[in-house]
Design an enzyme around this catalytic site. Structure first.
Site, PDB file in Angstrom:
ATOM      1  N   TYR D 101       0.699  -1.089  -0.179  1.00 50.00           N
ATOM      2  CA  TYR D 101      -0.052   0.026   0.081  1.00 50.00           C
ATOM      3  C   TYR D 101       0.977   1.373   0.100  1.00 50.00           C
ATOM      4  O   TYR D 101       2.027   1.281   0.719  1.00 50.00           O
ATOM      5  CB  TYR D 101      -0.779  -0.029   1.231  1.00 50.00           C
ATOM      6  CG  TYR D 101      -1.615   1.213   1.504  1.00 50.00           C
ATOM      7  CD1 TYR D 101      -2.864   1.453   0.947  1.00 50.00           C
ATOM      8  CD2 TYR D 101      -1.042   2.319   2.010  1.00 50.00           C
ATOM      9  CE1 TYR D 101      -3.641   2.763   1.251  1.00 50.00           C
ATOM     10  CE2 TYR D 101      -1.598   3.386   2.259  1.00 50.00           C
ATOM     11  CZ  TYR D 101      -2.963   3.454   1.845  1.00 50.00           C
ATOM     12  OH  TYR D 101      -3.709   4.899   2.020  1.00 50.00           O
ATOM     13  N   GLU D 189      -3.458   7.355  -4.318  1.00 51.18           N
ATOM     14  CA  GLU D 189      -3.536   6.075  -3.479  1.00 51.18           C
ATOM     15  C   GLU D 189      -3.406   5.005  -4.282  1.00 51.18           C
ATOM     16  O   GLU D 189      -4.018   4.774  -5.352  1.00 51.18           O
ATOM     17  CB  GLU D 189      -4.696   5.850  -2.371  1.00 51.18           C
ATOM     18  CG  GLU D 189      -4.696   4.867  -1.490  1.00 51.18           C
ATOM     19  CD  GLU D 189      -6.048   4.621  -0.765  1.00 51.18           C
ATOM     20  OE1 GLU D 189      -5.851   4.848   0.544  1.00 51.18           O
ATOM     21  OE2 GLU D 189      -7.100   4.339  -1.532  1.00 51.18           O
TER      22      GLU D 189
END
Lengths: 292, 383, 292, 383
Positions: D101, D189
């Site tokens: 992530y 993101e």
């Protein structure tokens, strides 16, 4: 006492695992410098003859309490390493690396000034030697002994030459500071002269300048206003032709600016004695020290 | 690294700084073809890295192909203050309503880039600074922020720019600053920066110095170095990674460390000698570097005698001695050498030299003694 | 006394020649604010009903001693104008402009923090009113009178609503500070609360927050630790759905973060009374003031 | 402005962030053509601005053209948590060795961008932050300096990245930061950021929020706004420059100033009502803006009653009253209005309304009274 490096120095070397880095780190350690750690990304967990190596300065500071960094990485990576050291809380950074791009240096200086409480010596400098206490850099310590002469210089070998001549006449040094030959050094003549003025061990200051810029002229003004200790100066490059870079990136006479003659004149106008050869500098210094 | 005018203009064009259209040429035929393409009137300009081209006859306006040919013939190969013209630049003639000055340099004292601007362009800015310093507007730029629009406006207002050109000048300076940063220049100078009758700003000249240390990040700029225009010794030294500057005397100099070498030149001069070069063999010079340095020094046939001045720190005197012995084996120099070795491993170095017993190599104990001796030997050789 | 603007304010208006700029400048001047100059590049030398206009802030400061700037230029030019004001030595900058790009704001905040000694209120705020002394911005002064209630708010009209309800109950204000509705305001609740705490005229503090971010939560902690004066709070946006920007760029509930309920809870947990409607806030404030 | 996954990936690709090759499609035929071009296996992904697509059946792997067609048919037009799928994205299937992530957000408290990284990717990062906060490495970036190489390395080391991927991750984060700055994003993101069996890093998903206020500097990004995917009222309000958010109740709300409107929604809710929208007519609302706002509010046919809550500062109550009168003249609304006017020129405003004597318009003296009344009227209308 001494300036910049001394018995409180806890040294962490960036680029410790390179051949030059290892060689000089061990030299410095043998001299008695408290070398606590090194940084090489990807080599964390190893050691160099017992000196632990970390991936990041943050970890080196955390685990070994380093307060001084020596930068030995190639020019393309040096600015990053200096910023990393400063970010990790290192207070004194001695950058030996030669050939760092000038715009990298500008960025680094601006950031360090902004951060505050960080001193950068160099880059493109031989480092700082405080005889009997610590040697951070590549100055050959064998030619120097403890004493009262503080030396600050834009040149390495010229410093050895002058220091050696003084040593041959029986005198030693408080600290020898190579501020480096780049156009914009992290630490200036004035910075170091102020430290020497405040250092109780230093009795006399030798400054070795060279062509290019106006750092010597500004030092002359500073000395006249703020320095009580005797200062002897040397300027290299009287015969340098204008427009040619003489080895150091900062050593260049631009048009009529930055000549050795103008610098010597500026110093003499403020009462600083200027030796015309390294030998003369040593002679003047010794004359003053003996007279004192 | 200094760029030629046209290289600088090509750099400017890359950053949207308006420049006259032009083409470089290295021969008369190329020049005429370029002029034909650009159209007439056009300007034929000598490309040399020295000022005063105009006065020396290196800039001429051509009204037609015949004139272009004549000017190209006259200028190519011309000597301008010691520089031979290998290349010319042909550009469209500009109409000039006003001549201004703009530059960005590194200000060492402030540790910041310094923008300078004046509406008094087309002349030597140092003269303007001396005579009418108030005619120059300056502004230090914060390297982390870059030149802000308000700073460009402020320079323009302080420089006395007419109202209609305040914003255009701000934009021009912003692009000049972008060029300075993006290309990692040490200097960008536009003199004259002209105002055309259409009230457009244009760089009529370009002086750009790039940071040699940053060329590894700018491959296309690194290729702009023109070895053919360099001095043969300097090129040779550059190829060997040595720091060498050719001077006009007859005593070859080799030392380690820029400061010590500069000092050596000075001391030689004090004893009445004239150095033939500056050569810094570098910290930590190994034997091979020394051998190559001797080659470079001796390739200058004005050299009558050579002075080695070594104060060993990282450099080990035994390595230097070995390098010298090897150089003599390979080259067998015909001129006398004076060698002063001090510092790290100096005794070992002196022993190596003594044992090698090289012809015409004279040891010296101090820098002064070495300088005095080499001057004397050079004089004897000239006599 | 008052905070941020007051009788010492010497105001220079950036964008004074625009129609909004002129309108509010003259409004502020009529209120008694000492409006000394304006800046509009290209209009230097003119005047707006006697207020001199300059091309640059540098000149406006030099010639009129301005110490406070009000920014009224369109969003694309606002960051530049704020940096110009700060560079010229202005100490208090009130930025009314709405819609300044967030990255411009970040750059500006970072630079102002680095420069030190500059306060930015806003952007995207109604300004600061110190009743009876100075009005810098677009707060309708007619609804407020001098008194002891300091108001700090992320919203303009909501402030008028609350302020008016307090005024209707007979109380006045020391200063009314709109910190603005952008995600990253130049001046925070905490900054203003600290000023009110130190301001002898302020007896009670009203803070009007809204959804988004955690400025209210941090203010709660600050109040508990550092504030002795009573604080009454209001939070707007209990019924705002997550993921929707409610008018102000900063007014958005992200996932479970930044809800009005969490903010009210955080404040109440630290002993701050929170009114559920503007009317309740006024009632609580008046109750405390009457009790005190 | 939130981007669709594939728009975000196209933005990433512009900044040399590796993403799987893919093509968008708005019809089944387009989708099959895209899949054929990309090759099989490929992934058919619903493009909606909401999470949880996978669980909802919006992401399917196709082994051949038949499957691609079947998936495209199933997914196009699908409803995912209230969002209709208008577009799909077909990309080559990636082999996944590890899921990480990475994101960059604006940290309001620190006033700096915040980089977050975790080797625990592919899941909700808020869950990771709650359960194993030590698995997340974070670093604030100085906006004037930008993300430095050492910071990238430090994040990688602190995040427990394997040695061979430390530098690649640093480079990945540097490019992500460049994207964040160059495109003026509020959020970027990548979840998951995958490690392929060849030890390459790749963005398998992309969530990007751009700063609406900066779109004027990014014309190509401004065009990414997809009006067809927007709510019709929101689109209408956007075209008129009004700030409008659709809600699911039946009381239309208009106020001036974001804080006051939010507060009005809350007060209406306290009295048991359900607002149909948030509408900020803005500071200084002129009559025309008010008329347009009424149009927008009433275009939502769930609206049973409307509340005007104005506290005039710059906004003048007489202007609001005139706007309302004009709106009634143009639209002749069928639902009751409650109007509270306070502040600048309130008496004049109330007088205008009284004189106009609009049908079914009820004045109120306070915000609370207005809220109570409008709730009551809405209930009566529903009964």
């Amino acid at each position: 006492m001494s300036v910049i490096v001394g018995s409180d120095t806890r040294l962490c070397v960036s680029g410790i695992t390179g051949s030059e880095g290892t060689f000089h780190t061990l030299n410095n350690k043998r001299y008695g410098t408290n070398v606590v750690s090194g940084v090489t990304p990807g080599k964390g967990g190893r050691d160099v003859e017992g000196i632990p190596v970390f991936d990041t300065f943050a970890k080196a500071v955390d685990e070994t309490g380093a307060n001084t960094a020596m930068i030995f990485v190639p020019p393309a990576f040096a600015a990053d390493s200096i910023l990393e050291a400063a970010d990790a809380g290192i207070e004194t950074i001695v950058a030996i690396t030669e050939g760092i791009p000038a715009h990298d240096e500008l960025r680094v200086f601006t950031q360090l000034r902004r951060q505050g409480n960080v001193r950068l010596v160099g880059p493109n400098c031989p480092g700082v030697l405080s005889p009997g206490k610590a040697n951070v850099g590549i100055i050959p310590a064998a030619f120097f002994k403890e004493g009262g002469v503080g030396v600050v210089s834009r040149s390495g070998t010229l410093t050895y030459q002058i220091g050696n001549e003084i040593a041959q006449r029986g005198f030693g040094n408080s600290s020898i500071v190579g501020i480096g030959g780049d156009p914009v050094p992290g630490t200036s003549f004035i910075d170091v002269i102020a430290l020497f003025e405040a250092d109780p061990e230093t009795e006399l200051i030798v400054m070795a300048g060279e062509i290019g810029g106006d750092a010597e002229e500004r030092a002359a003004d500073y000395i006249a206003e703020h320095v009580t200790k005797p200062v002897v100066a040397y300027i290299a490059g009287f015969t340098a032709p204008p427009g040619k870079t003489m080895g150091h990136a900062g050593a260049i006479v631009s048009g009529s600016k930055g000549t050795a003659a103008a610098k010597a004149e500026a110093l003499e106008a403020k009462g600083v004695r200027v030796g015309r050869t390294p030998t003369q500098v040593a002679e003047i210094a010794v004359e003053i020290l003996r007279g004192a | 690294m200094d760029l030629l005018e046209y290289q600088g203009k090509q750099l400017f064009a890359r950053h949207d700084i308006p420049v006259p259209a032009g083409r470089p040429a290295r021969s008369v035929d190329e020049a005429v073809a370029a002029a034909d393409e650009i159209g007439y009137p056009c300007v034929v300009k000598a490309q040399v890295k020295i000022g005063g081209r105009g006065k020396a006859g290196g800039i001429k306006v051509a009204q037609d192909a015949g004139e272009a040919r004549a000017h190209a013939e006259a200028i190519l190969g011309m000597d301008i203050r010691g520089f031979t013209v290998h290349e010319i630049w042909i550009e469209g003639a500009s109409q000039i309503e006003d001549e201004w000055y703009a530059s960005i340099i590194f200000d060492r004292s402030a540790k910041k880039p310094l923008v300078m601007f004046s509406t008094k362009g087309g002349m030597d800015i140092e003269a303007v600074a001396d005579e009418t310093p108030e005619a120059i507007a300056t502004r230090h730029v914060d390297p982390l922020l870059g030149l802000q629009p308000f700073e460009g406006r402020r320079i323009a207002y302080e420089g006395g720019v007419p109202a209609d050109l305040v914003r255009p000048l701000g934009a021009f300076l912003t692009r000049l600053y972008e060029t300075f940063v993006a290309e990692e220049a040490m200097l960008v100078e536009v003199n004259p920066l002209i105002v055309t009758p259409e009230r457009e700003l244009r760089a009529l000249d370009a002086k750009v110095t790039l940071d040699d240390n940053a060329l590894f990040r700018h491959r296309e700029n690194a290729e702009l170095r023109d070895p053919s225009a360099e001095d043969p010794q300097e090129r040779m030294a550059h190829e060997r990674g040595l720091t060498y500057v050719k001077l006009d005397g007859d005593i070859g100099i080799l030392g380690n460390g820029a400061g010590l070498v500069m000092s050596t030149l000075d001391v030689v001069a004090r004893y009445g000698g004239k150095p033939a070069n500056f050569l810094d063999a570098g910290g930590g010079s190994k034997a091979e570097a020394i051998t190559q340095a001797v080659e470079v020094i001796l390739s200058n046939d004005r050299v009558k005698a050579v002075l080695f001045n070594i104060f060993g720190g990282i450099t080990r005197c035994d390595e230097v001695a070995n390098g010298l012995v090897e150089a003599f084996r390979q080259i067998a120099p015909q001129v006398p050498f004076v060698v002063r070795l001090d510092g790290t491993n100096d005794q070992e170095g002196r022993r190596i030299l003594a044992e090698a017993d090289l012809p015409n190599v004279h040891p010296a104990a101090t820098m002064d003694e070495a300088a005095e001796r080499v001057v004397q030997l050079a004089k004897e050789a000239s006599a």
